[in-house]
Write an enzyme that holds these catalytic residues in place. Structure first.
Site, PDB file in Angstrom:
ATOM      1  N   ALA A 129      32.194  36.162  35.847  1.00  0.00           N
ATOM      2  CA  ALA A 129      32.048  37.085  34.819  1.00  0.00           C
ATOM      3  C   ALA A 129      33.322  37.196  33.785  1.00  0.00           C
ATOM      4  O   ALA A 129      33.221  37.429  32.504  1.00  0.00           O
ATOM      5  CB  ALA A 129      31.416  38.542  35.379  1.00  0.00           C
ATOM      6  N   HIS A 188      37.787  33.023  46.133  1.00  0.00           N
ATOM      7  CA  HIS A 188      38.129  34.041  45.277  1.00  0.00           C
ATOM      8  C   HIS A 188      39.568  34.612  45.608  1.00  0.00           C
ATOM      9  O   HIS A 188      39.901  35.384  46.298  1.00  0.00           O
ATOM     10  CB  HIS A 188      37.211  35.384  45.768  1.00  0.00           C
ATOM     11  CG  HIS A 188      37.412  36.627  45.078  1.00  0.00           C
ATOM     12  ND1 HIS A 188      37.325  36.882  43.631  1.00  0.00           N
ATOM     13  CD2 HIS A 188      37.640  37.878  45.638  1.00  0.00           C
ATOM     14  CE1 HIS A 188      37.639  37.984  43.583  1.00  0.00           C
ATOM     15  NE2 HIS A 188      37.901  38.765  44.511  1.00  0.00           N
TER      16      HIS A 188
END
Length: 309
Positions: free
Chosen positions: A148, A173
């Site tokens: 995002a 991540h």
């Protein structure tokens, strides 16, 4: 009745609970925390807000409240400190995760597990091992937020609506994550071509700056306010929404990836189809050679941390 159990009522857990309640994704949200008084206070506060929204039951309790939960969202763990890598947290939070899941399994009947505690890729793998459920039923928040951020940054540079940008961050991540520039596009037009149309140099410096923005975003936020919350909370909400609405949406969540792109037995983020049963399919579309190499390197980093447990 859709019941969601949220384990951990810190910034992330409550950001998720608030977003899920506002969206009315469930009619029963249970808050569980080692600090029972804090969980009760949060449930009372959020219940007050729901009086202005609609009939969503908000309550707190012990692990016995996980009985009947369709989804268990795990956000509890040691806090990431300024300057601390997510992977520095691995040993402490692995132990916490094992304890939490062992307690949940005493009461919950085959729920979907959504993992958010960092390092999320390692702990997603730990959760899969502890629970023994099918691989698609343990889902890490992974790089949903990173992707995002990536789309938002590209949209800002190109001056387009972020909803038209299709771009993914994959891998860990964290610091070894990989931007899939070879697949990035704006409504089907490659980002490289969009840059050319706007007189923007699409070179290594451009790509490194964009990826650096994504990689360092959490550290910038933590350095200023001490923790992240809203972004990851909404990312978790997006995953849960895709499950409960059986959307078959494509999200870059963390999952076991052995066999995909020649990777070993680790969990990391790849684009996945998300529906009512969790991860329905892992999409491993062709990517550039340098992206493949970077993804393999990211997997090695995670493999080393798993081996250290």
């Amino acid at each position: 009745m859709n019941r969601i159990a949220v384990i951990g009522v810190g910034n992330v857990g409550m950001a998720f609970a608030y977003a899920a309640a506002i969206k009315r994704l469930a009619n029963d949200i249970v808050l569980i925390d080692a600090n029972a008084a804090r969980a009760e206070g949060e449930s009372m506060d959020l219940a007050d807000a729901m009086a202005l929204v609609g009939p969503v039951q908000i309550r707190s309790g012990g692990y016995e409240q996980c009985e009947g939960a369709r989804i268990v969202v795990v956000t509890a763990g040691a806090k990431q400190m300024p300057g601390q890598s997510r992977l520095d947290l691995v040993r402490v939070n692995a132990g916490i995760t094992r304890d939490i899941l062992t307690a949940v399994m005493q009461y919950a009947d085959d729920p979907l597990y959504i993992m958010a505690t960092n390092p999320v890729d390692v702990l997603t793998h730990v959760a899969r091992t502890v629970t023994g459920v099918a691989p698609g039923r343990v889902i890490g928040s992974g790089t949903v937020l990173d992707s995002a951020r990536f789309r938002g940054h590209v949209a800002e540079i190109l001056g387009v609506d972020v909803r038209g940008v299709h771009a993914h961050i994959v891998g860990e991540h964290g610091d070894s994550e990989v931007a899939l520039w070879s697949r990035a596009n704006v409504s089907g037009i490659p980002v490289a071509e969009m840059c050319a149309r706007r007189g923007i140099a699409y070179d290594a410096a451009f790509r490194e700056k964009a990826l650096g923005h994504v990689r360092h975003a959490a550290y910038e936020i933590i350095g200023r306010k001490g923790a992240t919350g809203y972004g990851i909370g909404m990312s978790l909400c997006r995953i849960v929404e895709a499950i409960l609405h059986d959307e078959h949406s494509v999200l870059t969540v963390s999952c076991p990836v052995a066999g995909h792109y020649g990777l070993g037995d680790v969990s990391l983020s790849l684009p996945c189809v998300i529906g009512s049963d969790g991860i329905e399919e892992v999409l491993d579309a062709p990517i550039a050679e340098d992206e493949q190499a970077a993804l393999a390197a990211s997997a090695r980093v995670l493999g080393e941390h798993l081996a250290a447990l």
